[in-house]
Design a protein around this motif. Structure first.
Motif, PDB file in Angstrom:
ATOM      1  N   HIS A  47      64.846  50.516  63.196  1.00  0.00           N
ATOM      2  CA  HIS A  47      64.959  51.633  64.149  1.00  0.00           C
ATOM      3  C   HIS A  47      63.589  52.246  64.414  1.00  0.00           C
ATOM      4  CE1 HIS A  47      66.456  55.240  66.081  1.00  0.00           C
ATOM      5  NE2 HIS A  47      65.909  55.982  65.159  1.00  0.00           N
ATOM      6  N   ALA A  48      62.853  52.525  63.362  1.00  0.00           N
ATOM      7  CA  ALA A  48      61.525  53.129  63.514  1.00  0.00           C
ATOM      8  C   ALA A  48      60.583  52.197  64.259  1.00  0.00           C
ATOM      9  CB  ALA A  48      60.948  53.482  62.145  1.00  0.00           C
ATOM     10  N   THR A  49      60.613  50.925  63.911  1.00  0.00           N
ATOM     11  CA  THR A  49      59.739  49.955  64.558  1.00  0.00           C
ATOM     12  C   THR A  49      60.062  49.832  66.042  1.00  0.00           C
ATOM     13  OG1 THR A  49      59.527  48.745  62.487  1.00  0.00           O
ATOM     14  CG2 THR A  49      58.936  47.558  64.491  1.00  0.00           C
ATOM     15  N   GLN A  50      61.345  49.800  66.374  1.00  0.00           N
ATOM     16  CA  GLN A  50      61.731  49.687  67.784  1.00  0.00           C
ATOM     17  C   GLN A  50      61.343  50.935  68.573  1.00  0.00           C
ATOM     18  OE1 GLN A  50      65.891  48.561  67.624  1.00  0.00           O
ATOM     19  NE2 GLN A  50      65.353  46.389  67.669  1.00  0.00           N
ATOM     20  N   LEU A  51      61.458  52.094  67.970  1.00  0.00           N
ATOM     21  CA  LEU A  51      61.013  53.317  68.650  1.00  0.00           C
ATOM     22  C   LEU A  51      59.523  53.257  68.939  1.00  0.00           C
ATOM     23  CD1 LEU A  51      62.930  56.153  66.741  1.00  0.00           C
ATOM     24  CD2 LEU A  51      63.302  55.394  69.098  1.00  0.00           C
ATOM     25  N   LEU A  52      58.750  52.829  67.956  1.00  0.00           N
ATOM     26  CA  LEU A  52      57.299  52.736  68.139  1.00  0.00           C
ATOM     27  C   LEU A  52      56.950  51.666  69.173  1.00  0.00           C
ATOM     28  CD1 LEU A  52      56.281  53.146  64.417  1.00  0.00           C
ATOM     29  CD2 LEU A  52      55.820  54.771  66.265  1.00  0.00           C
ATOM     30  N   ASP A  53      57.641  50.528  69.144  1.00  0.00           N
ATOM     31  CA  ASP A  53      57.407  49.474  70.127  1.00  0.00           C
ATOM     32  C   ASP A  53      57.740  49.939  71.539  1.00  0.00           C
ATOM     33  OD1 ASP A  53      56.381  47.557  68.463  1.00  0.00           O
ATOM     34  OD2 ASP A  53      58.265  46.458  68.233  1.00  0.00           O
ATOM     35  N   ALA A  54      58.723  50.828  71.644  1.00  0.00           N
ATOM     36  CA  ALA A  54      59.122  51.338  72.954  1.00  0.00           C
ATOM     37  C   ALA A  54      58.151  52.398  73.471  1.00  0.00           C
ATOM     38  CB  ALA A  54      60.537  51.910  72.887  1.00  0.00           C
ATOM     39  N   GLY A  55      57.171  52.769  72.639  1.00  0.00           N
ATOM     40  CA  GLY A  55      56.153  53.715  73.078  1.00  0.00           C
ATOM     41  C   GLY A  55      56.368  55.150  72.627  1.00  0.00           C
ATOM     42  N   ASP A  88      54.248  60.939  65.976  1.00  0.00           N
ATOM     43  CA  ASP A  88      54.682  62.252  65.490  1.00  0.00           C
ATOM     44  C   ASP A  88      56.195  62.405  65.631  1.00  0.00           C
ATOM     45  OD1 ASP A  88      54.176  64.939  64.528  1.00  0.00           O
ATOM     46  OD2 ASP A  88      54.630  65.599  66.574  1.00  0.00           O
ATOM     47  N   TYR A  89      56.750  61.979  66.776  1.00  0.00           N
ATOM     48  CA  TYR A  89      58.196  62.075  67.000  1.00  0.00           C
ATOM     49  C   TYR A  89      58.956  61.206  65.993  1.00  0.00           C
ATOM     50  CZ  TYR A  89      62.785  61.295  68.972  1.00  0.00           C
ATOM     51  OH  TYR A  89      64.138  61.187  69.131  1.00  0.00           O
ATOM     52  N   VAL A  90      58.509  59.966  65.821  1.00  0.00           N
ATOM     53  CA  VAL A  90      59.182  59.049  64.907  1.00  0.00           C
ATOM     54  C   VAL A  90      59.119  59.594  63.477  1.00  0.00           C
ATOM     55  CG1 VAL A  90      59.197  56.704  63.957  1.00  0.00           C
ATOM     56  CG2 VAL A  90      58.772  57.058  66.401  1.00  0.00           C
ATOM     57  N   SER A  91      57.989  60.154  63.105  1.00  0.00           N
ATOM     58  CA  SER A  91      57.828  60.729  61.775  1.00  0.00           C
ATOM     59  C   SER A  91      58.840  61.858  61.541  1.00  0.00           C
ATOM     60  CB  SER A  91      56.401  61.259  61.610  1.00  0.00           C
ATOM     61  OG  SER A  91      56.221  61.799  60.330  1.00  0.00           O
ATOM     62  N   LYS A  92      58.978  62.739  62.515  1.00  0.00           N
ATOM     63  CA  LYS A  92      59.943  63.841  62.388  1.00  0.00           C
ATOM     64  C   LYS A  92      61.374  63.322  62.368  1.00  0.00           C
ATOM     65  CE  LYS A  92      56.936  67.317  64.394  1.00  0.00           C
ATOM     66  NZ  LYS A  92      56.577  68.083  65.569  1.00  0.00           N
ATOM     67  N   ARG A  93      61.654  62.331  63.202  1.00  0.00           N
ATOM     68  CA  ARG A  93      63.010  61.766  63.274  1.00  0.00           C
ATOM     69  C   ARG A  93      63.414  61.152  61.939  1.00  0.00           C
ATOM     70  NH1 ARG A  93      66.529  60.283  67.520  1.00  0.00           N
ATOM     71  NH2 ARG A  93      67.852  58.531  66.963  1.00  0.00           N
TER      72      ARG A  93
END
Length: 147
Positions: free
Chosen positions: A70-78, A82-87
């Motif tokens: 999930h985290a990797t896909q969020l980062l790949d999607a741009g 900071d958002y991913v870290s909080k999520r």
């Protein structure tokens, strides 16, 4: 969140309200989303049962691998780091960057495309890229040894 997730969470909230009435004074009041029927929070020990269920049903991975994907896909999607870290609930963006920032195939291809455009555009400029810049671009095109 999309509408389907919101509906699932609303349904779970209604279930928690019903359980609170049923358990009465024995219900553990909290603000957690992931709880047992008596209101106590779900812990990492509880997730091992999910992992066992995945294994018994021939599903690859674990809860942790789903979280990582999930985290990797969020980062790949741009999405911003900071958002991913909080999520993910990380206490520090540094933890997220150390854990989840790895060069994926998509990001590597994108960086090659950007470098190619820059190098091609720069060749028309009076200060064209040096041999070192071209060598760096060629190295980026190679497949990584340890993806």
């Amino acid at each position: 969140m999309d509408q389907a997730i919101c509906e699932i969470l609303d349904t779970w909230r209604e279930c928690q309200k019903a359980c609170k009435k049923e358990y009465g004074p024995f219900y553990k009041k909290s603000s957690y989303v992931c709880t047992h029927l008596d209101g106590t929070k779900t812990t990492s020990n509880n997730l091992r049962y999910f992992n066992i269920w995945c294994s018994e049903n021939h599903l690859p991975g674990t809860f942790h691998s789903l979280r990582h994907t999930h985290a990797t896909q969020l980062l790949d999607a741009g999405m911003d780091l900071d958002y991913v870290s909080k999520r993910l609930g990380h206490s520090s963006i540094l933890l997220t960057s150390k854990t989840y920032i790895h060069v994926s195939t998509n990001r590597r291809r994108k960086s090659i495309s950007i470098m190619d455009k820059e190098l091609v555009g720069a060749q028309d400029q009076p200060h064209s890229p040096s041999a070192k810049s071209k060598k760096i671009a060629e190295e980026m095109r190679k497949e990584p040894q340890n993806p």
